[in-house]
Write an enzyme that holds these catalytic residues in place. Sequence first.
Site, PDB file in Angstrom:
ATOM      1  CG  HIS A   1      87.153 111.712  -8.433  1.00  0.00           C
ATOM      2  ND1 HIS A   1      87.798 112.825  -7.961  1.00  0.00           N
ATOM      3  CD2 HIS A   1      86.547 112.100  -9.578  1.00  0.00           C
ATOM      4  CE1 HIS A   1      87.572 113.842  -8.765  1.00  0.00           C
ATOM      5  NE2 HIS A   1      86.816 113.428  -9.770  1.00  0.00           N
ATOM      6  CG  ASN A   2      85.648 108.673 -11.532  1.00  0.00           C
ATOM      7  OD1 ASN A   2      85.089 107.940 -10.727  1.00  0.00           O
ATOM      8  ND2 ASN A   2      85.106 109.806 -11.954  1.00  0.00           N
TER       9      ASN A   2
END
Length: 360
Positions: free
Chosen positions: A259-260
Amino acid sequence: MSYTVSEIARALGCEAVGATELVITGCSEPADAAPDQLALAMKPEYAETLGQGQAQVAMLWQGADWQALGLRAAILAERPRFAMSGLSAVMDPGPRYGTGIHPAAIVDPSAVIGKDVNIAPGAIIGAGVRIGDGSTIGPQSYIGTDVTIGPGADIREHVVICHGCTIGARFIAQPGVRVGSDGFSFVTPEQSAVERVRDTLGDQGEEERQSWARIHSLGAVTIGDDVEIGANTCIDRGTIRDTVIGNRTKIDNLVHLGHNVQIGEDCLICGQVGMAGSAKVGNNCVFAGQCGVSDNIFVGDNVIAGGATKIMSNVPKGRVLLGYPATKMENQMESYKALRRLPRLFKEVAALKKAVSKPE
């Protein structure tokens, strides 16, 4: 699918010599080539096996003596391997799913489907989806709610693109790709042993039992133009902001991006690479197979990491890395050579100790 030698050479911007009207129906390695196949003898050592096959035409390097090789024609390329990129595009028939929207596909009425889009049997297109002109959605693929896909996409079998993701033009997704699954984010009510270990680099403190609470992923995934993703690769959506993959980046099979994560433009990410959450990678980086990138670190532009390198801290631009933990490749190789010399060094030291302790 067949082309004359001159047609192929013209498409590749290469020189054609000899009987350029000969018809080619496919490509082959030199030793296995049939009379109507183009033999890929792009180096002198490959050309040595031409006599084992029946090739009449071959792709060769500039300056090659094609007549001495017993050929009737040849395509001469300044950079044969680069020419092979264009050749493979010309000769690749691609998967055949039929044209138009198959009756066995499910398309939500609110979806906006561009011109000349092919949707194969079993594909599911969710509400609010936008698919650009000339795209193909393969069998049993799922395009989630409010996904936007640019023109010219080639999405193969069993691909899943989850809700809210945005993808640019000419996207290629190999079978089994998963884009936009939730990130692996969990937290405990009090500071966990894992957090203490990060702070202390080893001491987890007093043992205590806590349960993990899930942090939902509210972001999505944004992918630029001309990106390709290999089979069974998984890209997590962002927690708050989107996970981002830059233009023209190519990702191999079995890669996981957390994620990210932010990937720059023109990167090459090979098989089984893993990047932990919130890692940021610059442009023109190359990660060989099984590299690992720790969370919340930055890797600068033009970094090259050799196979199985584990990057645990920020990396300046232009660095060439190898090893675990990652160090400059030349330093890592010197350390490896020194390690291999240790057994001999131990024997020499033992002999010296014996000589000193028991002089003649």
